[in-house]
Design a protein around this motif. Sequence first.
Motif, short mmCIF file in Angstrom:
data_model
loop_
_atom_site.label_atom_id
_atom_site.label_comp_id
_atom_site.label_asym_id
_atom_site.label_seq_id
_atom_site.Cartn_x
_atom_site.Cartn_y
_atom_site.Cartn_z
N ASN A 431 0.81 -1.24 0.00
CA ASN A 431 0.00 0.00 0.00
C ASN A 431 0.83 1.28 0.00
OD1 ASN A 431 -2.06 -1.79 0.07
ND2 ASN A 431 -2.97 -1.10 1.99
N CYS A 461 -6.20 2.30 -9.66
CA CYS A 461 -5.89 1.08 -8.91
C CYS A 461 -6.65 1.06 -7.59
CB CYS A 461 -4.37 1.04 -8.68
SG CYS A 461 -3.86 -0.27 -7.58
N MET A 465 -9.62 -1.50 -6.34
CA MET A 465 -9.53 -2.28 -5.10
C MET A 465 -10.78 -2.09 -4.26
SD MET A 465 -5.56 -1.72 -4.02
CE MET A 465 -5.72 -2.51 -2.42
N LEU A 470 -10.96 -5.05 -1.78
CA LEU A 470 -9.59 -5.42 -1.43
C LEU A 470 -8.93 -4.33 -0.58
CD1 LEU A 470 -8.48 -6.64 -4.98
CD2 LEU A 470 -9.19 -8.06 -3.04
N ILE A 473 -2.30 -4.10 -1.49
CA ILE A 473 -1.62 -4.35 -2.76
C ILE A 473 -0.12 -4.25 -2.54
CG2 ILE A 473 -2.01 -1.91 -3.43
CD1 ILE A 473 -1.88 -2.94 -6.39
N TYR A 538 -3.92 -6.43 -13.01
CA TYR A 538 -2.84 -5.96 -12.13
C TYR A 538 -1.75 -7.02 -11.99
CZ TYR A 538 -5.53 -1.80 -11.37
OH TYR A 538 -6.19 -0.62 -11.59
N ARG A 543 -2.68 -8.80 -4.58
CA ARG A 543 -3.74 -8.00 -3.94
C ARG A 543 -4.60 -8.90 -3.07
NH1 ARG A 543 -6.67 -4.12 -8.05
NH2 ARG A 543 -7.45 -6.06 -8.96
#
Length: 544
Positions: A431, A461, A465, A470, A473, A538, A543
Amino acid sequence: SAQATLERPVARDSAVLDAIIVGAGFAGLYQLHSLRDKLEMNVRVLEAGEGVGGTWYWNRYPGARCDSESYYYSFSFSDELQKEWDWSERYPKHFEIRRYLDFVADKFDLRRSIQFNTRVSQAAFDEAEGLWQVTTEAGERLRSRFLITAVGCLSSANVPRIPGLESFKGQWYHTGRWPHEDVDFTGKRVGLIGTGSTGIQAAPVIAEAAAHLTVFQRTANYSVPARNCAVSLEERQQIKADYASIRAMARTTTNGYPFAPPPISAMELSEEERLARYEAAWERGGMRFRATFNDILTNKESNNTASEFIRAKIRSIVKDPEVAEKLTPKDHHFATKRPPIDSHYFETFNRDNVTLVDVKASPILEITPDGIRTQDGEHQLDIIVFATGFDAMTGPLLALDIRGRGGLALKEAWAEGPRTYLGLQVAGFPNLFTITGPGSPSVLTNMPVAIEQHVEWITGCIADMRQRGLNRIEADPAAVEGWVAHVNEAASATLLPLAESSWYLGANIPGKPRVFMPYAGGMARYAGICQEVVQKGYEGFNRS
Ligand code: N01
């Protein structure tokens, strides 16, 4: 409204921010606007300065202006913004760019999310919570899901460790930390160390004001006249009418400029025709000189024709042949170090009050209370100006003391040079996004183009997520491995790594690992790769 957006709790724990952005220059401002106003996230920007501007907040040295032209060194994301703003000069002065970024900050109501006078002292990833814990120099602690660095590539000032600096009785300044008040050079003997883009911009302006200017040169540099001028009303109207195609063009070129070289090698023409093209490019001025032919950065023979053309110009401008010879670069190819552009730099050495000292031939030994002592003797000075550049690309990131999973320090992860995936993420640091990080085109491009592409990619992105629920990452180590190899390969396809004293390689900082840091494969190609990564779900990121 925007106000309502800010007040809507986005994070589950209200003490937790969705994102912390470090830096309020071009990158931080646009990233803030994108996450806060488009994704309605709870975001805070931490900025060390008292105002917005980033590089343009700190770099207020005499002669500081942008080497890219104003109409394309600007944001393209808002049509309204580009219609509303008027540039006064072909190359904007530092304060005009600051005024522009102030205007952007006001227009999008950004200041309320920026905490000024706040320097980050550490950022550590808390694995159990999956959050970044950011500590400021004042001791404040903040938590966020994402940490996004917008600290620029050239913001860690390099003041060389020359013995005796503390004993100097006069004033000294680094160009990248220039005082906000004007420095008065009237009647002063000034020493300027460094002949990169900055020293080359500053020397003519300081020489006009000072009693005497001594330029301490380590590496002679190629420079092309900028040919600065006012922008007429008519030109402004034309640019505004053409903006859609100007911006589209900038996104398709290697350097993010709205012009490309003609599809022709320097070696395809007769000498006469080639010189005529160089002469026209010299007259037009600016960074575009590099785009006279399409192989100046890839073919030694072609490059030599450009290098030789500039050497001849230096010899024709500088009247004293000995000084001209010292000013003539011989140890690297044109544009393999970042090429400066100038306003009467070489002409400055024809002035009676300017001296050139070659510190390769006669190295600086120490700074004394009265000046600088080289091997050949002492130069008496009242002011020393360090135009000695920056700990580029990695310096600003390492200064944040970033710790990833298992307490891994970024300094350790990068002990042998920066290792990233796409210049956007580092394995072991979930992150964390690094805008214009090492391994991205960044400094080899017109920065706003590179910045907008990164900000938009990161925003896309994070949006993706959120949509998929999610939280995390992280770059896959194998993807990092592959990208580092590709960055090396891209550099090796050009003449760029041949310039041994280049800051692109970290060569200006004693002890820094020699690694070619930016991605030399071109902005358009890079953006294409980033897009493909997204299309492949990705690819190369883990992720969860
Ligand atoms: O820094 P530099 P800069 N003793 O590292 C010399 C951008 N920029 O601030 O070449 C003696 O290029 C060093 O010598 P050497 C642009 O990307 C943009 O000028 O290492 N000398 C060199 O001559 C640019 O490239 C704009 O041998 C020492 C100079 O100092 C980047 O910023 C405007 C020394 C440093 O040159 C950095 O430029 C200005 C020592 N110990 C800058 N240490 C725009 O317009 C270093 N030097 C957008």
